[in-house]
Design an enzyme around this catalytic site. Structure first.
Site, PDB file in Angstrom:
ATOM      1  N   ILE A 175      27.563 -31.594 134.093  1.00  0.00           N
ATOM      2  CA  ILE A 175      27.668 -31.256 135.676  1.00  0.00           C
ATOM      3  C   ILE A 175      27.690 -29.745 135.782  1.00  0.00           C
ATOM      4  O   ILE A 175      27.384 -29.492 136.827  1.00  0.00           O
ATOM      5  CB  ILE A 175      29.236 -31.948 135.955  1.00  0.00           C
ATOM      6  CG1 ILE A 175      29.153 -31.792 137.376  1.00  0.00           C
ATOM      7  CG2 ILE A 175      30.132 -31.276 135.088  1.00  0.00           C
ATOM      8  CD1 ILE A 175      30.609 -32.565 137.981  1.00  0.00           C
TER       9      ILE A 175
ATOM     10  N   VAL B  33      27.591 -37.517 135.651  1.00  0.00           N
ATOM     11  CA  VAL B  33      27.502 -38.673 135.197  1.00  0.00           C
ATOM     12  C   VAL B  33      27.753 -39.605 136.225  1.00  0.00           C
ATOM     13  O   VAL B  33      27.521 -40.859 135.934  1.00  0.00           O
ATOM     14  CB  VAL B  33      28.001 -38.758 133.726  1.00  0.00           C
ATOM     15  CG1 VAL B  33      27.312 -37.908 132.744  1.00  0.00           C
ATOM     16  CG2 VAL B  33      29.544 -38.507 133.908  1.00  0.00           C
TER      17      VAL B  33
ATOM     18  N   ASN C 182      29.702 -38.680 125.694  1.00  0.00           N
ATOM     19  CA  ASN C 182      30.706 -37.703 125.489  1.00  0.00           C
ATOM     20  C   ASN C 182      31.268 -37.063 126.599  1.00  0.00           C
ATOM     21  O   ASN C 182      32.412 -36.609 126.666  1.00  0.00           O
ATOM     22  CB  ASN C 182      30.205 -36.464 124.812  1.00  0.00           C
ATOM     23  CG  ASN C 182      30.843 -35.616 124.448  1.00  0.00           C
ATOM     24  OD1 ASN C 182      31.968 -35.340 123.732  1.00  0.00           O
ATOM     25  ND2 ASN C 182      30.788 -34.267 125.368  1.00  0.00           N
TER      26      ASN C 182
ATOM     27  N   SER D  50      39.200 -41.589 122.476  1.00  0.00           N
ATOM     28  CA  SER D  50      40.154 -40.675 122.082  1.00  0.00           C
ATOM     29  C   SER D  50      41.354 -41.688 121.465  1.00  0.00           C
ATOM     30  O   SER D  50      41.318 -42.757 121.480  1.00  0.00           O
ATOM     31  CB  SER D  50      40.768 -40.260 123.379  1.00  0.00           C
ATOM     32  OG  SER D  50      42.214 -39.706 123.453  1.00  0.00           O
TER      33      SER D  50
ATOM     34  N   TYR E 180      43.616 -41.736 132.065  1.00  0.00           N
ATOM     35  CA  TYR E 180      43.033 -41.085 131.080  1.00  0.00           C
ATOM     36  C   TYR E 180      43.051 -42.196 129.853  1.00  0.00           C
ATOM     37  O   TYR E 180      42.292 -42.796 129.150  1.00  0.00           O
ATOM     38  CB  TYR E 180      43.617 -40.107 130.457  1.00  0.00           C
ATOM     39  CG  TYR E 180      42.815 -39.241 129.227  1.00  0.00           C
ATOM     40  CD1 TYR E 180      41.799 -38.545 129.581  1.00  0.00           C
ATOM     41  CD2 TYR E 180      43.187 -39.488 128.039  1.00  0.00           C
ATOM     42  CE1 TYR E 180      41.031 -37.922 128.762  1.00  0.00           C
ATOM     43  CE2 TYR E 180      42.454 -38.891 127.014  1.00  0.00           C
ATOM     44  CZ  TYR E 180      41.339 -38.300 127.159  1.00  0.00           C
ATOM     45  OH  TYR E 180      40.737 -37.691 126.386  1.00  0.00           O
TER      46      TYR E 180
ATOM     47  N   VAL F 108      41.088 -31.913 119.609  1.00  0.00           N
ATOM     48  CA  VAL F 108      40.215 -31.106 119.115  1.00  0.00           C
ATOM     49  C   VAL F 108      40.110 -29.685 119.821  1.00  0.00           C
ATOM     50  O   VAL F 108      40.215 -29.750 120.979  1.00  0.00           O
ATOM     51  CB  VAL F 108      38.609 -31.946 119.374  1.00  0.00           C
ATOM     52  CG1 VAL F 108      37.577 -31.051 118.544  1.00  0.00           C
ATOM     53  CG2 VAL F 108      38.966 -33.329 118.668  1.00  0.00           C
TER      54      VAL F 108
ATOM     55  N   THR G 174      38.630 -27.711 121.690  1.00  0.00           N
ATOM     56  CA  THR G 174      37.686 -27.343 122.868  1.00  0.00           C
ATOM     57  C   THR G 174      38.378 -26.871 124.022  1.00  0.00           C
ATOM     58  O   THR G 174      39.587 -27.189 124.209  1.00  0.00           O
ATOM     59  CB  THR G 174      37.016 -28.609 123.028  1.00  0.00           C
ATOM     60  OG1 THR G 174      37.638 -29.683 123.572  1.00  0.00           O
ATOM     61  CG2 THR G 174      36.150 -29.381 121.698  1.00  0.00           C
TER      62      THR G 174
END
Length: 273
Positions: A38, A76, A102, A155, A172, A205, A207
């Site tokens: 995006i 997306v 992803n 997840s 989530y 993770v 990120t």
């Protein structure tokens, strides 16, 4: 180091984090890649999202591996845009044989000014966006008649439900659980096409989606949430390479008979008592 030579991979959320790592690792193994992100902010997300410069860096890193990249900036949630990007990527690189869905958001901060909007944004990116990705890619995969592999990045929240009572936490967990059902349904439907569909379930993770100020404030304010996010094995957080190892394996000939599988890469988090 060429197990994906001749393959084309579609990767969403490819500008940074896990998406970038999956792209580079697939390229290192011989794949050309279609990259989408995006590259803009979603208003309800409290941490910075990726930029066009991030996506350009992913392209540079893929090309550094000697592979081709086709990149587009898109949301997306926009199926026609995804379909057009896949068509353009296929025209340039060849038919899609690998999909790594992803792209996702986790706006899990300690405040929620508009819970309804946050619910809709998380569901639309994390679930509808993944369905859109599969919808856009599958015609090319089926028409090529060469089978393929799809990995939906879920997840540990797709295996357990312990993110508290916020709209974002509810959305989530619901979206990541839903990916398991989506993968199983697609696996059943596309087994005659030799297209395998699996989910991977990472713990935390390192990120930008996990390591940001808004999530740090939430954990600092909620001792229970912080305790619930600890892994069983003595490792605080995983690296993107740890998840890419699993993604590449699921896409490889070594996993040719695995489909409809939910694979935790979570240092034991999902079985922690």
């Amino acid at each position: 180091m060429d197990q994906f030579t001749g393959k084309v991979a579609l990767i969403t959320g490819a500008a940074r984090g896990q998406g970038r790592n999956h792209a580079v690792r697939l390229a290192r193994e011989g794949a050309d890649v279609i990259l989408v992100d995006i590259c803009a902010q979603i208003e309800s997300v409290p941490y910075p999202l990726a930029s066009r410069a991030d996506l350009d860096e992913t392209v540079r890193l893929v090309e550094k591996e000697g592979r081709r990249a086709y990149a587009e900036v898109l949301d997306v949630r926009d199926l026609p845009a995804l379909e057009a990007a896949v068509a353009a990527g296929v025209a340039e690189l060849g038919p899609v044989g690998i999909v790594v869905a992803n792209a996702g958001i986790a706006p899990l901060d300690s405040t929620e000014p508009d819970p309804v909007q946050r619910w809709h944004d998380v569901i639309s990116v994390n679930l509808t966006g993944v369905w859109n990705t599969c919808r856009a890619a599958l015609p090319s995969m089926v028409a090529a008649g060469e089978g393929g592999a799809i990995v939906l990045v879920s997840s540990t929240a797709g295996l357990r439900g312990n993110l508290g009572g916020s709209a974002a936490g509810d959305a989530y967990v619901a979206s990541k659980h839903a990916l398991v059902g989506l993968a199983r349904n697609l696996a059943n439907h596309h087994a005659p096409d030799s297209i395998r569909v699996n989910t991977v379930h990472p713990t935390g993770v390192a990120t930008p989606m996990v390591e940001n100020e808004s999530l740090a404030r939430k954990h600092a304010a909620q001792t229970e949430a912080s305790a619930a996010s600890s892994n069983l094995l003595p490792v605080a957080i995983l690296q993107s390479d740890d998840i890419s190892d699993a993604v590449l394996w699921l896409c490889s000939p070594s996993a040719r008979y695995l489909t409809g599988v939910s694979l935790p890469v979570d240092a034991g988090y999902s079985v922690r008592a």
